[in-house]
Design a protein around this motif. Structure first.
Motif, PDB file in Angstrom:
ATOM      1  N   THR A  23       0.827  -1.203   0.000  1.00  0.00           N
ATOM      2  CA  THR A  23       0.000   0.000   0.000  1.00  0.00           C
ATOM      3  C   THR A  23       0.862   1.253   0.000  1.00  0.00           C
ATOM      4  OG1 THR A  23      -1.776  -1.159   1.178  1.00  0.00           O
ATOM      5  CG2 THR A  23      -1.794   1.241   1.262  1.00  0.00           C
ATOM      6  N   ALA A  24       1.897   1.240   0.842  1.00  0.00           N
ATOM      7  CA  ALA A  24       2.823   2.374   0.869  1.00  0.00           C
ATOM      8  C   ALA A  24       3.566   2.508  -0.458  1.00  0.00           C
ATOM      9  CB  ALA A  24       3.816   2.205   2.014  1.00  0.00           C
ATOM     10  N   GLY A  25       3.853   1.369  -1.099  1.00  0.00           N
ATOM     11  CA  GLY A  25       4.547   1.404  -2.379  1.00  0.00           C
ATOM     12  C   GLY A  25       3.733   2.069  -3.473  1.00  0.00           C
ATOM     13  N   VAL A  26       2.430   1.788  -3.503  1.00  0.00           N
ATOM     14  CA  VAL A  26       1.555   2.438  -4.483  1.00  0.00           C
ATOM     15  C   VAL A  26       1.599   3.952  -4.299  1.00  0.00           C
ATOM     16  CG1 VAL A  26      -0.837   2.723  -5.239  1.00  0.00           C
ATOM     17  CG2 VAL A  26       0.034   0.444  -4.717  1.00  0.00           C
ATOM     18  N   LEU A  27       1.547   4.375  -3.061  1.00  0.00           N
ATOM     19  CA  LEU A  27       1.562   5.809  -2.783  1.00  0.00           C
ATOM     20  C   LEU A  27       2.929   6.413  -3.090  1.00  0.00           C
ATOM     21  CD1 LEU A  27      -0.070   8.178  -1.678  1.00  0.00           C
ATOM     22  CD2 LEU A  27       0.693   7.548   0.618  1.00  0.00           C
ATOM     23  N   ARG A  28       3.982   5.694  -2.743  1.00  0.00           N
ATOM     24  CA  ARG A  28       5.340   6.221  -2.962  1.00  0.00           C
ATOM     25  C   ARG A  28       5.638   6.386  -4.441  1.00  0.00           C
ATOM     26  NH1 ARG A  28       7.699   2.298  -1.002  1.00  0.00           N
ATOM     27  NH2 ARG A  28       8.373   1.284  -2.923  1.00  0.00           N
ATOM     28  N   ARG A  29       5.250   5.400  -5.258  1.00  0.00           N
ATOM     29  CA  ARG A  29       5.563   5.462  -6.682  1.00  0.00           C
ATOM     30  C   ARG A  29       4.769   6.532  -7.423  1.00  0.00           C
ATOM     31  NH1 ARG A  29       5.594  -0.171  -5.833  1.00  0.00           N
ATOM     32  NH2 ARG A  29       3.376  -0.296  -6.379  1.00  0.00           N
ATOM     33  N   GLY A  30       3.545   6.803  -6.982  1.00  0.00           N
ATOM     34  CA  GLY A  30       2.704   7.682  -7.795  1.00  0.00           C
ATOM     35  C   GLY A  30       2.044   8.819  -7.058  1.00  0.00           C
ATOM     36  N   TRP A  31       2.621   9.232  -5.934  1.00  0.00           N
ATOM     37  CA  TRP A  31       1.936  10.228  -5.108  1.00  0.00           C
ATOM     38  C   TRP A  31       1.730  11.551  -5.860  1.00  0.00           C
ATOM     39  CZ3 TRP A  31       4.029  14.942  -4.021  1.00  0.00           C
ATOM     40  CH2 TRP A  31       5.400  15.093  -4.229  1.00  0.00           C
ATOM     41  N   ILE A 108      -2.656   4.171 -13.657  1.00  0.00           N
ATOM     42  CA  ILE A 108      -1.302   4.651 -13.368  1.00  0.00           C
ATOM     43  C   ILE A 108      -0.607   3.741 -12.363  1.00  0.00           C
ATOM     44  CG2 ILE A 108      -0.012   6.502 -12.228  1.00  0.00           C
ATOM     45  CD1 ILE A 108      -1.964   8.480 -13.523  1.00  0.00           C
ATOM     46  N   ALA A 109      -1.304   3.365 -11.298  1.00  0.00           N
ATOM     47  CA  ALA A 109      -0.694   2.557 -10.240  1.00  0.00           C
ATOM     48  C   ALA A 109      -0.247   1.195 -10.751  1.00  0.00           C
ATOM     49  CB  ALA A 109      -1.680   2.397  -9.086  1.00  0.00           C
ATOM     50  N   VAL A 110      -1.067   0.557 -11.565  1.00  0.00           N
ATOM     51  CA  VAL A 110      -0.718  -0.772 -12.069  1.00  0.00           C
ATOM     52  C   VAL A 110       0.443  -0.691 -13.048  1.00  0.00           C
ATOM     53  CG1 VAL A 110      -1.565  -2.789 -13.326  1.00  0.00           C
ATOM     54  CG2 VAL A 110      -3.048  -1.643 -11.674  1.00  0.00           C
ATOM     55  N   VAL A 262      -7.301  12.059   2.674  1.00  0.00           N
ATOM     56  CA  VAL A 262      -8.124  10.874   2.925  1.00  0.00           C
ATOM     57  C   VAL A 262      -8.259  10.036   1.659  1.00  0.00           C
ATOM     58  CG1 VAL A 262     -10.460  10.091   3.479  1.00  0.00           C
ATOM     59  CG2 VAL A 262      -9.381  11.858   4.864  1.00  0.00           C
ATOM     60  N   THR A 263      -8.467  10.681   0.515  1.00  0.00           N
ATOM     61  CA  THR A 263      -8.577   9.947  -0.748  1.00  0.00           C
ATOM     62  C   THR A 263      -7.284   9.232  -1.091  1.00  0.00           C
ATOM     63  OG1 THR A 263     -10.177  11.570  -1.572  1.00  0.00           O
ATOM     64  CG2 THR A 263      -9.141  10.155  -3.197  1.00  0.00           C
ATOM     65  N   MET A 264      -6.152   9.881  -0.865  1.00  0.00           N
ATOM     66  CA  MET A 264      -4.873   9.262  -1.165  1.00  0.00           C
ATOM     67  C   MET A 264      -4.534   8.145  -0.196  1.00  0.00           C
ATOM     68  SD  MET A 264      -2.539  12.490  -2.426  1.00  0.00           S
ATOM     69  CE  MET A 264      -1.179  11.403  -2.872  1.00  0.00           C
ATOM     70  N   LEU A 265      -5.120   8.155   0.980  1.00  0.00           N
ATOM     71  CA  LEU A 265      -4.965   7.048   1.918  1.00  0.00           C
ATOM     72  C   LEU A 265      -5.872   5.882   1.531  1.00  0.00           C
ATOM     73  CD1 LEU A 265      -3.926   5.902   4.668  1.00  0.00           C
ATOM     74  CD2 LEU A 265      -5.879   7.056   5.738  1.00  0.00           C
ATOM     75  N   LEU A 266      -7.081   6.189   1.105  1.00  0.00           N
ATOM     76  CA  LEU A 266      -8.060   5.155   0.801  1.00  0.00           C
ATOM     77  C   LEU A 266      -7.757   4.436  -0.510  1.00  0.00           C
ATOM     78  CD1 LEU A 266     -10.721   3.924   1.839  1.00  0.00           C
ATOM     79  CD2 LEU A 266     -11.936   5.616   0.459  1.00  0.00           C
ATOM     80  N   PHE A 267      -7.330   5.153  -1.529  1.00  0.00           N
ATOM     81  CA  PHE A 267      -7.145   4.560  -2.849  1.00  0.00           C
ATOM     82  C   PHE A 267      -6.166   3.380  -2.856  1.00  0.00           C
ATOM     83  CE2 PHE A 267      -4.300   4.568  -6.579  1.00  0.00           C
ATOM     84  CZ  PHE A 267      -5.161   3.945  -7.474  1.00  0.00           C
ATOM     85  N   PRO A 268      -4.920   3.544  -2.387  1.00  0.00           N
ATOM     86  CA  PRO A 268      -4.004   2.390  -2.434  1.00  0.00           C
ATOM     87  C   PRO A 268      -4.437   1.262  -1.508  1.00  0.00           C
ATOM     88  CG  PRO A 268      -3.009   4.213  -1.226  1.00  0.00           C
ATOM     89  CD  PRO A 268      -4.268   4.738  -1.830  1.00  0.00           C
TER      90      PRO A 268
END
Length: 295
Positions: A23-31, A108-110, A262-268
């Motif tokens: 989950t943190a990786g999704v956010l880190r790569r595309g924040w 984008i995340a995938v 909140v959205t950026m926390l929920l999405f990944p």
């Protein structure tokens, strides 16, 4: 960036720590791109939603029905239904904009997890192509969950008084998990997404609940902090129009400040939870499989 189970798919055996790392990786790569997308689609639509809802309720508060609702139980229920209807209508109005952001962020995340480039323009074009199916299934999911919650609320309020809110909150939290799984089911599998969402949640209810508890609680808190309902109109709105407008403006500021994080926390969290549930069903699932399914 290598693809594989360590990038996006939390395979069986990795547990909660693996889920948190991915989950943190999704956010880190595309924040950066996620922040831009969600600011464009979620923050802006949220501001429009709260503004229109606040204006509508300021108008409704001056109607004869609102005056009667202060002293008459039946009028209070009717007023609540009108308020609820206005809120649902406005949410459906902004839903397509939010789905564009969600679909584009998923694409984008995938791709980033597979080590590929993910231009924002291509992501938005992909989101536009998927919008009709996403809107149809998400609107159906919201309608079913909203009807269930409203039925539970009205039934339990008549039976248990103020404590009748509690069962409807449970239904709402459960429904939020179902709705969260509908989006990925539409984008990746495109077959019976509503049933798939129910199955993905119910086949591992407690595991899913634990993983979505923190972002779900944050979303619920923001929802209740930034919404206007009949009770807050009675208890919080000022006596003068100036005071009422000031309260609407204050809520808009709070909504704008909280919507993006909140959205950026929920999405990944939802995306990795979905991938994990899929991996339980098919242990050979990898990031490349999800990329091909996404199209």
């Amino acid at each position: 960036m290598p693809s594989g189970p360590e990038v996006l798919v939390n395979v069986p055996g990795e547990g909660l720590s693996g889920w948190a790392r991915k989950t943190a990786g999704v956010l880190r790569r595309g924040w950066g791109q996620q922040a831009a997308l969600f600011a464009l689609t979620h923050v802006s639509s949220g501001l429009v939603l709260h503004l229109l809802f606040g204006v509508a309720l300021l108008f409704l508060w001056r109607t004869e029905l609102a005056v009667d609702a202060l002293t008459d139980a039946q009028a209070s229920v009717q007023y609540f239904m009108v308020v609820y209807g206005v809120e649902v209508g406005l949410m459906l109005l902004v839903l397509p904009v939010r789905l564009l952001g969600y679909s584009a962020a998923t694409w984008i995340a995938v791709r980033q997890a597979a080590g590929l480039t993910a231009p924002l323009s291509r992501a938005l074009r992909y989101a536009v192509r998927r919008l009709p199916a996403m809107f149809a299934w998400q609107a159906l999911a919201y309608a079913l969950i909203g009807t269930a919650m409203l039925t539970m609320l009205l039934t339990c309020l008549s039976m248990f008084g103020p404590y009748g809110y509690l069962p409807s909150v449970v239904v709402l939290l459960y429904g939020m998990m179902i709705v969260g799984m509908v989006g990925p089911a539409v984008l990746f599998e495109r077959r019976k997404p509503l049933q798939r969402a129910f199955d993905l949640v119910n086949n591992a209810y407690w595991a899913t609940s634990v993983r979505l508890a923190v972002p779900g609680a944050a979303l619920a808190a923001v929802f209740w902090l930034t919404r206007f309902d009949a009770a807050s109109l009675t208890a919080a709105l000022g006596d003068t129009l100036t005071e009422q407008i000031a309260l609407v403006a204050a809520v808009l500021v709070v909504a704008a400040a909280l919507e993006l994080p909140v959205t950026m926390l929920l999405f990944p969290a939802v995306l990795v939870t979905y991938a994990e549930r899929r991996a339980v069903e098919a242990p050979t699932l990898r990031t490349g499989h999800l990329l091909r399914e996404l199209g």
